[in-house]
Design a protein around this motif. Structure first.
Motif, PDB file in Angstrom:
ATOM      1  N   SER A 440       0.811  -1.213   0.000  1.00 34.01           N
ATOM      2  CA  SER A 440       0.000   0.000   0.000  1.00 34.01           C
ATOM      3  C   SER A 440       0.848   1.268   0.000  1.00 34.01           C
ATOM      4  O   SER A 440       0.411   2.316  -0.467  1.00 34.01           O
ATOM      5  N   LEU A 441       2.096   1.188   0.495  1.00 31.75           N
ATOM      6  CA  LEU A 441       2.965   2.358   0.543  1.00 31.75           C
ATOM      7  C   LEU A 441       3.596   2.682  -0.808  1.00 31.75           C
ATOM      8  O   LEU A 441       4.080   3.799  -1.014  1.00 31.75           O
ATOM      9  N   VAL A 442       3.625   1.706  -1.711  1.00 30.58           N
ATOM     10  CA  VAL A 442       4.271   1.928  -3.013  1.00 30.58           C
ATOM     11  C   VAL A 442       3.309   1.722  -4.184  1.00 30.58           C
ATOM     12  O   VAL A 442       3.705   1.850  -5.337  1.00 30.58           O
ATOM     13  N   ALA A 443       2.040   1.411  -3.887  1.00 31.96           N
ATOM     14  CA  ALA A 443       1.085   1.104  -4.944  1.00 31.96           C
ATOM     15  C   ALA A 443       0.881   2.281  -5.893  1.00 31.96           C
ATOM     16  O   ALA A 443       0.711   2.095  -7.110  1.00 31.96           O
ATOM     17  N   GLU A 444       0.880   3.514  -5.359  1.00 27.41           N
ATOM     18  CA  GLU A 444       0.648   4.698  -6.190  1.00 27.41           C
ATOM     19  C   GLU A 444       1.935   5.237  -6.809  1.00 27.41           C
ATOM     20  O   GLU A 444       1.881   6.186  -7.595  1.00 27.41           O
ATOM     21  N   ASP A 445       3.060   4.674  -6.449  1.00 23.16           N
ATOM     22  CA  ASP A 445       4.352   5.181  -6.925  1.00 23.16           C
ATOM     23  C   ASP A 445       5.158   4.089  -7.629  1.00 23.16           C
ATOM     24  O   ASP A 445       6.382   4.027  -7.511  1.00 23.16           O
ATOM     25  N   GLY A 446       4.470   3.238  -8.354  1.00 18.91           N
ATOM     26  CA  GLY A 446       5.148   2.167  -9.067  1.00 18.91           C
ATOM     27  C   GLY A 446       4.301   1.635 -10.195  1.00 18.91           C
ATOM     28  O   GLY A 446       3.193   2.129 -10.467  1.00 18.91           O
ATOM     29  N   GLU A 447       4.804   0.613 -10.859  1.00 19.04           N
ATOM     30  CA  GLU A 447       4.117   0.039 -12.013  1.00 19.04           C
ATOM     31  C   GLU A 447       4.581  -1.400 -12.205  1.00 19.04           C
ATOM     32  O   GLU A 447       5.677  -1.779 -11.773  1.00 19.04           O
ATOM     33  N   PRO A 448       3.731  -2.244 -12.839  1.00 17.22           N
ATOM     34  CA  PRO A 448       4.153  -3.623 -13.126  1.00 17.22           C
ATOM     35  C   PRO A 448       5.413  -3.630 -13.977  1.00 17.22           C
ATOM     36  O   PRO A 448       5.610  -2.756 -14.825  1.00 17.22           O
ATOM     37  N   ALA A 449       6.281  -4.599 -13.727  1.00 20.74           N
ATOM     38  CA  ALA A 449       7.597  -4.575 -14.386  1.00 20.74           C
ATOM     39  C   ALA A 449       8.060  -5.966 -14.781  1.00 20.74           C
ATOM     40  O   ALA A 449       9.188  -6.355 -14.505  1.00 20.74           O
ATOM     41  N   TRP A 450       7.163  -6.726 -15.436  1.00 23.85           N
ATOM     42  CA  TRP A 450       7.652  -7.965 -16.054  1.00 23.85           C
ATOM     43  C   TRP A 450       8.740  -7.612 -17.067  1.00 23.85           C
ATOM     44  O   TRP A 450       9.749  -8.302 -17.179  1.00 23.85           O
ATOM     45  N   ALA A 451       8.504  -6.550 -17.831  1.00 21.21           N
ATOM     46  CA  ALA A 451       9.484  -6.037 -18.792  1.00 21.21           C
ATOM     47  C   ALA A 451       9.745  -4.572 -18.470  1.00 21.21           C
ATOM     48  O   ALA A 451       8.884  -3.872 -17.932  1.00 21.21           O
ATOM     49  N   VAL A 452      10.932  -4.101 -18.815  1.00 22.52           N
ATOM     50  CA  VAL A 452      11.376  -2.760 -18.453  1.00 22.52           C
ATOM     51  C   VAL A 452      11.929  -2.078 -19.701  1.00 22.52           C
ATOM     52  O   VAL A 452      12.548  -2.728 -20.554  1.00 22.52           O
ATOM     53  N   THR A 453      11.710  -0.772 -19.820  1.00 24.38           N
ATOM     54  CA  THR A 453      12.309  -0.062 -20.948  1.00 24.38           C
ATOM     55  C   THR A 453      13.818   0.058 -20.757  1.00 24.38           C
ATOM     56  O   THR A 453      14.323   0.038 -19.624  1.00 24.38           O
ATOM     57  N   VAL A 454      14.518   0.216 -21.853  1.00 27.56           N
ATOM     58  CA  VAL A 454      15.974   0.358 -21.796  1.00 27.56           C
ATOM     59  C   VAL A 454      16.354   1.582 -20.968  1.00 27.56           C
ATOM     60  O   VAL A 454      17.296   1.541 -20.164  1.00 27.56           O
ATOM     61  N   HIS A 455      15.614   2.678 -21.137  1.00 29.03           N
ATOM     62  CA  HIS A 455      15.917   3.889 -20.366  1.00 29.03           C
ATOM     63  C   HIS A 455      15.835   3.618 -18.863  1.00 29.03           C
ATOM     64  O   HIS A 455      16.692   4.059 -18.092  1.00 29.03           O
ATOM     65  N   LYS A 456      14.805   2.883 -18.446  1.00 29.16           N
ATOM     66  CA  LYS A 456      14.633   2.593 -17.024  1.00 29.16           C
ATOM     67  C   LYS A 456      15.714   1.655 -16.494  1.00 29.16           C
ATOM     68  O   LYS A 456      15.980   1.608 -15.290  1.00 29.16           O
ATOM     69  N   SER A 457      16.340   0.888 -17.379  1.00 30.89           N
ATOM     70  CA  SER A 457      17.335  -0.098 -16.941  1.00 30.89           C
ATOM     71  C   SER A 457      18.716   0.508 -16.728  1.00 30.89           C
ATOM     72  O   SER A 457      19.595  -0.152 -16.158  1.00 30.89           O
ATOM     73  N   GLN A 458      18.926   1.743 -17.188  1.00 32.73           N
ATOM     74  CA  GLN A 458      20.253   2.342 -17.035  1.00 32.73           C
ATOM     75  C   GLN A 458      20.648   2.406 -15.562  1.00 32.73           C
ATOM     76  O   GLN A 458      19.847   2.749 -14.703  1.00 32.73           O
ATOM     77  N   GLY A 459      21.888   2.055 -15.300  1.00 36.79           N
ATOM     78  CA  GLY A 459      22.372   2.005 -13.925  1.00 36.79           C
ATOM     79  C   GLY A 459      22.193   0.658 -13.269  1.00 36.79           C
ATOM     80  O   GLY A 459      22.584   0.475 -12.119  1.00 36.79           O
ATOM     81  N   SER A 460      21.599  -0.321 -13.992  1.00 35.35           N
ATOM     82  CA  SER A 460      21.386  -1.662 -13.442  1.00 35.35           C
ATOM     83  C   SER A 460      22.140  -2.699 -14.264  1.00 35.35           C
ATOM     84  O   SER A 460      22.505  -2.444 -15.416  1.00 35.35           O
ATOM     85  N   GLU A 461      22.366  -3.871 -13.666  1.00 30.55           N
ATOM     86  CA  GLU A 461      23.001  -4.989 -14.356  1.00 30.55           C
ATOM     87  C   GLU A 461      22.251  -6.274 -14.012  1.00 30.55           C
ATOM     88  O   GLU A 461      21.664  -6.397 -12.930  1.00 30.55           O
ATOM     89  N   TYR A 462      22.290  -7.228 -14.944  1.00 29.58           N
ATOM     90  CA  TYR A 462      21.619  -8.507 -14.763  1.00 29.58           C
ATOM     91  C   TYR A 462      22.505  -9.609 -15.343  1.00 29.58           C
ATOM     92  O   TYR A 462      23.275  -9.366 -16.280  1.00 29.58           O
ATOM     93  N   ASP A 463      22.373 -10.797 -14.817  1.00 25.98           N
ATOM     94  CA  ASP A 463      23.146 -11.905 -15.370  1.00 25.98           C
ATOM     95  C   ASP A 463      22.775 -12.139 -16.827  1.00 25.98           C
ATOM     96  O   ASP A 463      23.645 -12.311 -17.687  1.00 25.98           O
ATOM     97  N   THR A 464      21.455 -12.173 -17.110  1.00 28.92           N
ATOM     98  CA  THR A 464      20.970 -12.408 -18.470  1.00 28.92           C
ATOM     99  C   THR A 464      20.022 -11.299 -18.884  1.00 28.92           C
ATOM    100  O   THR A 464      19.120 -10.939 -18.128  1.00 28.92           O
ATOM    101  N   VAL A 465      20.237 -10.767 -20.074  1.00 27.09           N
ATOM    102  CA  VAL A 465      19.376  -9.730 -20.640  1.00 27.09           C
ATOM    103  C   VAL A 465      18.758 -10.254 -21.919  1.00 27.09           C
ATOM    104  O   VAL A 465      19.460 -10.798 -22.780  1.00 27.09           O
ATOM    105  N   VAL A 466      17.439 -10.111 -22.044  1.00 26.40           N
ATOM    106  CA  VAL A 466      16.741 -10.400 -23.296  1.00 26.40           C
ATOM    107  C   VAL A 466      16.213  -9.068 -23.820  1.00 26.40           C
ATOM    108  O   VAL A 466      15.317  -8.463 -23.215  1.00 26.40           O
TER     109      VAL A 466
END
Length: 516
Positions: A440-466
């Motif tokens: 309830s504390l983050v419901a209004e300040d977030g979004e579903p993220a099965w997939a993420v835009t490239v812009h939003k991914s900047q600054g992050s790393e993952y073992d596998t990227v599709v």
């Protein structure tokens, strides 16, 4: 005086400026110079701080790419604009070297202030290469650009640099700032076990810079209380924030800008790092990291892929095609005109049994939100694979924070998983082991993220990227976007898209126009 109108679908702020200037300087119904000024606003919306009028048709084509049929470019050049725009200080024009640059006087002034401050910090010398060259400059210079691609040791170099600088200057006050909350959080995690642990926060929080056009808390009259200011992920640094930063430095403070110039530039206007690296005056302040360490052995193919993504032209695409199969660290799922989503989902794997810890292992990325291959369509595919109605908010759904929430220690771009415990939903993030927040504390300040835009991914790393390339040839699909997406991969990358989409992307650059 005629009333300016246009049948073209200009955005409200673009149309508004055109109408205001038409009224202000008496457009009489001749050449459509108000439309030319609307196009200048389009260029700034794209992140440019100036417009080379010789490239105005490119901006026009991108702006009206979805119109059927596309309208022909027929706007008048600056010679036919009201002279008062330039003589009264509204705009600046520079010609020479094959360019005809026009920009607002505001942007011209910001660029001049930034260049002047950086020049005052720069020292004579010669460019450097390698980690030792960077560390050797500790406490010797007041300006350094530390640049390198993935796996070249930027983080290790930065840790060594801070440790050495602190050793040479006892009591050194150091801060690491980043353009986004996610990048700042990652810097904080990186330095958690380092010999010297500096403060890490966002640039906006460091400067006291509020949204809009308000003045930052720190500035020439109230300088930052730090001796060494380091900006990580500096490719995302925009012009306005950069000016605020250099003008807030103390009289003897040093500035280090760290980044990968091949990545996407900032969301806001300006490309500070790329512009500085292109100027010969700042060459002596530049140290380049070229030797790859993290990708040297088990991911050699991936390292070659990263290099190819910075090379325009068909040979790069052809070699990537030759590397498409038979390698554990890179695969290209070559599609046709069909929806690439199902093949991307197959490459990503099943969503069943997903835990928060798994979120750092694999990620689905796309350049766009909507349409085939966009994050919304990919998310809907995952939901259906679980037997859910698309958009269902339930246990097991990845959730991304969409704005900084300092009171919760959460940042824009933090990604976690919704879990059900004690009869209610909670948000858990792999970046904060052992912690959880009521959904309830983050419901209004977030979004579903099965997939993420490239812009939003900047600054992050993952073992596998599709990374999914949507079908077609969108003007927004550029080389830096593909490079940024795939370089989020630590161990393995899968590209899903057509040869035509990749060829079109590598033929275009996000390099921004500026007055420098």
């Amino acid at each position: 005086m005629a009333e300016w109108t246009s049948p073209l679908p200009w955005a409200a702020h673009q149309r508004g400026l055109a109408r205001w200037t038409a009224d202000q300087w008496g457009w009489t119904g001749g050449p459509d110079w108000p439309g030319a000024l609307a196009l200048l606003v389009c260029a700034e919306d794209e992140g440019h701080t100036a417009l080379d009028w010789n490239r105005a048709p490119e901006v026009w084509e991108r702006r009206f790419a979805n119109e059927d049929p596309p309208p022909p470019f027929d706007l008048p050049g600056p010679d036919q604009w009201p002279g008062e725009l330039f003589s009264q200080g509204w705009m600046v024009r520079r010609t020479g070297n094959g360019r005809d640059l026009v920009q607002t006087a505001r942007n011209a002034a910001l660029e001049a202030r930034l260049t002047g401050r950086l020049m005052a910090l720069a020292s004579p010398g010669s460019p450097g290469e390698g980690q030792d060259a960077a560390v050797a400059r500790a406490a010797q210079v007041r300006l350094m650009f530390l640049v390198g691609g993935p796996g070249t040791g930027k983080t290790t170099t930065l840790q060594r640099l801070v440790a050495r600088w602190t050793q040479l200057s006892p009591g050194l006050r150091t801060v690491i700032a980043a353009p986004t909350g996610r990048a700042a959080a990652r810097a904080r995690q990186t330095f958690a076990s380092a010999p010297v642990v500096p403060e890490c926060l966002t640039l906006h929080r460091l400067l006291g810079l509020k949204p809009g056009l308000g003045q930052p808390w720190h500035g020439p009259r109230r300088p930052l209380p730090f001796d060494l200011v380091i900006v990580d992920e500096a490719s995302m640094l925009d012009l306005r924030t950069a000016v605020a930063l250099v003008e807030a430095l103390g009289p003897s403070a040093a500035l280090v800008l760290v980044g990968d110039p091949g990545q996407l530039p900032s969301v806001e206007a300006g490309s500070v790092l790329a512009d500085a690296l292109a100027r010969p005056e700042f060459s002596p302040a530049t140290v380049r990291l070229t030797q790859r360490f993290r990708l040297a052995n088990e991911t050699k193919t991936l390292a070659r892929v990263f290099d190819l993504l910075q090379e325009p032209g068909d040979p790069a695409v052809d070699e990537l095609g030759a590397l498409a199969t038979g390698h554990p660290d890179f695969r290209w799922e070559i599609t046709g005109d069909e929806d690439p989503g199902p093949r991307a989902l197959a490459a990503w794997g099943s969503a069943r049994g997903l835990t928060a810890a798994h979120l750092g292992e694999r990620i689905l990325l796309s350049p766009v939100h909507r349409g085939p291959g966009g994050t919304e369509a990919l998310g809907a595919l995952v939901d259906r694979s679980l037997g859910r109605v698309p958009g269902t908010v339930a246990e097991g759904l990845p959730w991304m924070i969409s704005r900084n929430l300092p009171h919760l220690d959460l940042s824009n771009g933090d990604r976690g998983l919704l879990v059900r415990q004690e009869g209610r939903l909670w948000f858990e993030s792999p970046d904060f082991p052992g912690r959880r927040w009521p959904f309830s504390l983050v419901a209004e300040d977030g979004e579903p993220a099965w997939a993420v835009t490239v812009h939003k991914s900047q600054g992050s790393e993952y073992d596998t990227v599709v990374l999914v390339l949507p079908p077609g040839s969108s003007p927004g699909l550029v080389r830096e976007l593909v490079y940024t997406g795939l370089t989020r991969a630590r161990k393995r990358a899968v590209l899903v898209g057509s040869v035509g989409s990749l060829r079109a992307a590598l033929s275009r650059s996000a390099r921004r126009m500026s007055g420098t």
